[in-house]
Design a protein around this motif. Structure first.
Motif, PDB file in Angstrom:
ATOM      1  N   LEU A   1       0.877  -1.164   0.000  1.00 25.65           N
ATOM      2  CA  LEU A   1       0.000   0.000   0.000  1.00 25.65           C
ATOM      3  C   LEU A   1       0.918   1.217   0.000  1.00 25.65           C
ATOM      4  N   ALA A   2       1.006   1.895  -1.124  1.00 28.27           N
ATOM      5  CA  ALA A   2       2.001   2.952  -1.279  1.00 28.27           C
ATOM      6  C   ALA A   2       1.538   3.935  -2.353  1.00 28.27           C
ATOM      7  N   GLU A   3       2.311   4.998  -2.523  1.00 22.29           N
ATOM      8  CA  GLU A   3       1.992   5.992  -3.545  1.00 22.29           C
ATOM      9  C   GLU A   3       2.537   5.616  -4.909  1.00 22.29           C
ATOM     10  N   GLY A   4       3.390   4.604  -4.972  1.00 22.82           N
ATOM     11  CA  GLY A   4       3.946   4.170  -6.243  1.00 22.82           C
ATOM     12  C   GLY A   4       4.866   2.991  -6.037  1.00 22.82           C
ATOM     13  N   PRO A   5       5.473   2.504  -7.115  1.00 27.62           N
ATOM     14  CA  PRO A   5       6.332   1.322  -7.007  1.00 27.62           C
ATOM     15  C   PRO A   5       7.721   1.608  -6.463  1.00 27.62           C
ATOM     16  N   GLY A   6       8.051   2.881  -6.259  1.00 30.97           N
ATOM     17  CA  GLY A   6       9.401   3.213  -5.779  1.00 30.97           C
ATOM     18  C   GLY A   6      10.445   2.886  -6.819  1.00 30.97           C
ATOM     19  N   GLU A   7      11.517   2.233  -6.399  1.00 31.82           N
ATOM     20  CA  GLU A   7      12.607   1.892  -7.317  1.00 31.82           C
ATOM     21  C   GLU A   7      12.327   0.610  -8.104  1.00 31.82           C
ATOM     22  N   ASN A   8      11.230  -0.060  -7.832  1.00 35.55           N
ATOM     23  CA  ASN A   8      10.908  -1.317  -8.502  1.00 35.55           C
ATOM     24  C   ASN A   8      10.007  -1.090  -9.706  1.00 35.55           C
ATOM     25  N   GLU A   9       9.833  -2.157 -10.488  1.00 33.86           N
ATOM     26  CA  GLU A   9       8.787  -2.159 -11.495  1.00 33.86           C
ATOM     27  C   GLU A   9       7.465  -2.384 -10.769  1.00 33.86           C
ATOM     28  N   GLY A  10       6.354  -1.934 -11.355  1.00 39.94           N
ATOM     29  CA  GLY A  10       5.106  -2.111 -10.634  1.00 39.94           C
ATOM     30  C   GLY A  10       3.870  -1.941 -11.488  1.00 39.94           C
ATOM     31  N   ALA A  11       2.756  -2.429 -10.960  1.00 40.31           N
ATOM     32  CA  ALA A  11       1.442  -2.270 -11.586  1.00 40.31           C
ATOM     33  C   ALA A  11       0.443  -1.974 -10.473  1.00 40.31           C
ATOM     34  N   LYS A  12      -0.349  -0.932 -10.674  1.00 42.44           N
ATOM     35  CA  LYS A  12      -1.343  -0.551  -9.663  1.00 42.44           C
ATOM     36  C   LYS A  12      -2.597  -1.388  -9.841  1.00 42.44           C
ATOM     37  N   LEU A  13      -3.133  -1.905  -8.743  1.00 36.17           N
ATOM     38  CA  LEU A  13      -4.327  -2.730  -8.843  1.00 36.17           C
ATOM     39  C   LEU A  13      -5.554  -1.890  -9.178  1.00 36.17           C
ATOM     40  N   LEU A  14      -5.796  -0.853  -8.402  1.00 36.48           N
ATOM     41  CA  LEU A  14      -6.900   0.074  -8.653  1.00 36.48           C
ATOM     42  C   LEU A  14      -6.473   1.439  -8.147  1.00 36.48           C
ATOM     43  N   ASP A  15      -7.168   2.476  -8.603  1.00 37.53           N
ATOM     44  CA  ASP A  15      -6.916   3.800  -8.044  1.00 37.53           C
ATOM     45  C   ASP A  15      -7.185   3.764  -6.546  1.00 37.53           C
ATOM     46  N   GLY A  16      -6.344   4.462  -5.797  1.00 37.85           N
ATOM     47  CA  GLY A  16      -6.491   4.463  -4.347  1.00 37.85           C
ATOM     48  C   GLY A  16      -7.746   5.199  -3.912  1.00 37.85           C
ATOM     49  N   ARG A  17      -8.625   4.503  -3.216  1.00 39.68           N
ATOM     50  CA  ARG A  17      -9.825   5.119  -2.654  1.00 39.68           C
ATOM     51  C   ARG A  17     -10.077   4.502  -1.280  1.00 39.68           C
ATOM     52  N   PHE A  18     -10.538   5.333  -0.355  1.00 41.34           N
ATOM     53  CA  PHE A  18     -10.872   4.878   0.988  1.00 41.34           C
ATOM     54  C   PHE A  18     -12.374   5.026   1.220  1.00 41.34           C
ATOM     55  N   VAL A  19     -12.917   4.151   2.079  1.00 43.72           N
ATOM     56  CA  VAL A  19     -14.340   4.169   2.382  1.00 43.72           C
ATOM     57  C   VAL A  19     -14.520   3.976   3.883  1.00 43.72           C
ATOM     58  N   THR A  20     -15.516   4.629   4.440  1.00 48.82           N
ATOM     59  CA  THR A  20     -15.854   4.440   5.849  1.00 48.82           C
ATOM     60  C   THR A  20     -16.939   3.377   5.947  1.00 48.82           C
ATOM     61  N   VAL A  21     -16.716   2.390   6.826  1.00 52.87           N
ATOM     62  CA  VAL A  21     -17.672   1.285   6.962  1.00 52.87           C
ATOM     63  C   VAL A  21     -18.061   1.107   8.423  1.00 52.87           C
TER      64      VAL A  21
END
Length: 263
Positions: free
Chosen positions: A147-167
């Protein structure tokens, strides 16, 4: 001679020229010009301080010095080939070692790995619970989820746009707030503190109050009715990323898994 100084290109040319006893045919095999073969042989002779070939009325022939090293040279090239095959064996392996936060594995990843595994009964997974940075080589990892803002120094793929929900629980929920490390809401005195977002969702489902968590983790519990979403989701710079250093990222088995998880 040190290994770092071994004239490997010249030795490869020597092997080809010795087999064909012809610079022209060696050049054809190596996809270079006969002149380039001659230059490599002369450079190798200068490096070794010996004469490797002589031209005679019958054509090209090896000198005793050149002949003396051929068996060991060819055995060495066979060992190189074995080494390359051993290193490439991981490409055909169907075992994947994955590091991910424990709550992410429980709430999202495990079910999808099970679905993916049903596509091929030979696929095997090793899951490592991890929140922090890992040494991919030391841990023998193929892939990690963060859970991060990006892949940093690695290669990466984002699963979904970051969104938070209150439950919260569908009914009879307490008014308090449930906090967890990384919780975006500032809570000076929450009703409950837990170790991760997954535990926060479970606490909310059990009526402890409400909590703000990554939407990706809460979706299954919302769909099943364990919890309900309160208000609208909100965007966040944090998102779940699949990451790996370039060598691991290039593996066929990793590419296939990344494609399955992101589609």
């Amino acid at each position: 001679m040190k290994r770092t100084h071994l004239p490997l290109n010249g030795l490869r040319v020597l092997d080809a020229a010795a087999r064909h006893l012809s610079f022209t045919r060696a050049a054809d095999e190596l996809a270079v010009t006969p002149a380039a073969v001659g230059q490599q042989i002369r450079a190798l002779e200068d490096t070794l301080g010996v004469v490797l070939f002589r031209r005679t009325a019958k054509g090209l022939e090896l000198t005793p010095e050149g002949e003396a090293g051929l068996d060991a040279l060819r055995a060495g090239f066979l060992q190189f080939e074995e080494s390359v095959r051993a290193m490439q064996a991981g490409q055909s392996s169907k075992s994947l070692t994955i590091a991910a936060p424990r709550d992410f594995t429980a709430k999202w990843l495990a079910a999808r790995l099970a679905d993916y595994g049903r596509s091929d009964p030979e696929i095997r997974f090793t899951l490592i619970a991890s929140e922090g940075d890992l040494d991919f080589t030391e841990a023998n990892l193929d892939l990690a989820i963060r859970l991060a803002e990006g892949p940093g120094e690695n290669e990466g793929a984002k699963l979904l746009d970051g969104r938070f929900v209150t439950v919260a629980a569908p009914r009879d929920a307490a008014d308090g707030r449930i906090a967890w490390p990384g919780c975006p809401a500032d809570e000076d005195s929450p009703a409950l503190r837990v170790g991760d977002a997954g535990l926060a969702i479970d606490a909310a489902a059990n009526g402890f109050g409400r909590t703000c968590v990554p939407e990706l983790l809460a979706n299954a519990d919302i769909a099943s009715g364990r919890v309900v979403a309160l208000g609208e989701t909100r965007p966040s710079p944090l998102a779940y990323w699949l990451i790996a250093p370039l060598p691991q990222w290039r593996q066929k088995k990793v590419k296939a898994l990344v494609e399955a998880l992101t589609n």
